[in-house]
Scaffold this active site. Structure first.
Site, PDB file in Angstrom:
ATOM      1  N   ALA A  66      -4.994  -7.245  -9.550  1.00 35.49           N
ATOM      2  CA  ALA A  66      -5.617  -7.536 -10.830  1.00 35.49           C
ATOM      3  C   ALA A  66      -6.695  -8.583 -10.603  1.00 35.49           C
ATOM      4  CB  ALA A  66      -4.562  -8.036 -11.806  1.00 35.49           C
ATOM      5  N   GLY A 109      -1.549  -5.711  -8.038  1.00 36.72           N
ATOM      6  CA  GLY A 109      -1.735  -4.608  -8.982  1.00 36.72           C
ATOM      7  C   GLY A 109      -2.305  -3.361  -8.307  1.00 36.72           C
ATOM      8  N   GLU A 112       0.602  -1.633  -7.046  1.00 42.66           N
ATOM      9  CA  GLU A 112       1.345  -1.090  -8.196  1.00 42.66           C
ATOM     10  C   GLU A 112       0.644   0.157  -8.737  1.00 42.66           C
ATOM     11  OE1 GLU A 112       1.289  -4.914 -10.172  1.00 42.66           O
ATOM     12  OE2 GLU A 112       3.467  -5.060  -9.987  1.00 42.66           O
ATOM     13  N   GLU A 132       1.652 -11.818  -5.224  1.00 43.49           N
ATOM     14  CA  GLU A 132       1.564 -12.563  -6.495  1.00 43.49           C
ATOM     15  C   GLU A 132       2.223 -13.924  -6.472  1.00 43.49           C
ATOM     16  OE1 GLU A 132       2.135  -9.340  -6.253  1.00 43.49           O
ATOM     17  OE2 GLU A 132       1.320  -8.206  -7.934  1.00 43.49           O
TER      18      GLU A 132
END
Ligand code: DAK
Length: 258
Positions: A66, A109, A112, A132
């Protein structure tokens, strides 16, 4: 498609390649990028001419997570109202088979997102990780759940808690990656896999995808029952008549997706 599109779409029916297009930021998944991605994928999912989607990044990065700058500005309630989770859920709920073509960094992300696809084809350069906790947060779009289901607790804990990256071979051995291919072949091989998928009966592919995904979420007994019902549904399709007849007649099937 505008030149500054954050997501590029290249149709080659019956497949399509959707490319994340923020290469300078290693395809960091900003909110505008995710919004555009989910819109494009939803359009393609409704298009009967498209039977498999390849989701790719650049050679250097599938996606490095992200957008950290965006998250640094955001509070918890901003995150809640941004409805990020709904976007990720929308990807998970797509009917069309989705192949992640991963080269380079596939982190946070980004990993993911790759795990939200149905399978991952990786370049030997790929690096998978969930870093993260080094930023003071935790994976929030399936990183603790899908990764654990894919590679088991021991390795998932290692990846999530230590932040170390898995290279493509280790990720394949651990069960995260379906196929590892040479550096120069990553995208072509992913397209090849997509064409293989697209050549099969579309109704059956959708039901099969649903059945495999269900295996994660239910008991064996209920999963087997669900599988059986989906098989009966597949039997009711024109594609099943066509596939079974074509085999008997020693010809290639012509599936219509009905
Ligand atoms: N966000 C923003 N920019 C990024 C970025 C990221 N995740 N990753 C890289 N960049 C940018 C860098 O800032 C740099 O920009 P400039 O300085 O050139 O302007 C450019 O991309 C190139 O990166 P580097 O110069 O750092 O390149 P290196 O080869 O030296 O290093 C690296 C590559 C991938 C090791 C490094 O860039 C890195 O560590 N990146 C961050 C990886 C990371 O920590 N990712 C996890 C982010 S957290 C949620 C769902 C999901 C998430 C959150 C919520 N909800 C549903 C609520 C997900 C969270 C995350 O993914």
């Amino acid at each position: 498609m505008s030149a500054d599109a954050l997501v590029l779409v290249e149709r080659d029916e019956p497949i399509v390649v959707v490319t994340l297009n923020r290469p300078k930021q290693l395809n960091a998944l900003s909110e505008p990028l995710m919004e555009e991605l989910v819109e494009r994928l939803a359009e393609l999912d409704r298009d009967p001419a498209i039977r498999c989607i390849v989701l790719a990044g650049s050679e250097r990065a599938f996606a490095a997570g992200a957008d950290i700058g965006e998250m640094a500005e955001a509070g918890a309630i901003d995150m809640l109202y941004a409805r990020r989770v709904e976007r990720w859920d929308a990807i998970r709920k797509l009917w069309t088979p989705l192949v992640a073509a991963v080269s380079g960094f596939c982190l946070g992300g980004g990993n993911e997102l790759a795990m939200s696809c149905d399978l991952i084809v990786a370049s030997e350069t790929a690096k998978f990780g969930q870093p993260e906790t080094g930023l003071g947060i935790i994976p929030g779009a399936g990183g603790t759940q899908r990764l654990t289901r894919a590679i088991g607790k021991a390795k998932a804990m290692d990846v999530v808690l230590s932040g170390r990256f898995l290279d493509a071979r280790e990720a394949e051995r651990a069960g995260l990656v379906a196929r590892v291919v040479a550096r120069e072949a990553w995208l072509e091989e992913a397209k090849h896999v997509a064409r293989e998928i697209a050549a099969k009966a579309p109704v059956a592919q959708r039901l099969a995808k649903e059945a495999v995904n269900r295996a994660y979420e239910t008991t064996l007994e209920l999963g087997l029952e669900h599988e059986r019902r989906l098989l009966y549904l597949a039997f009711a399709s024109d594609d099943a008549r066509e596939g079974l007849t074509a085999f008997a007649e020693k010809r290639d099937p012509d599936f219509q997706g009905r």
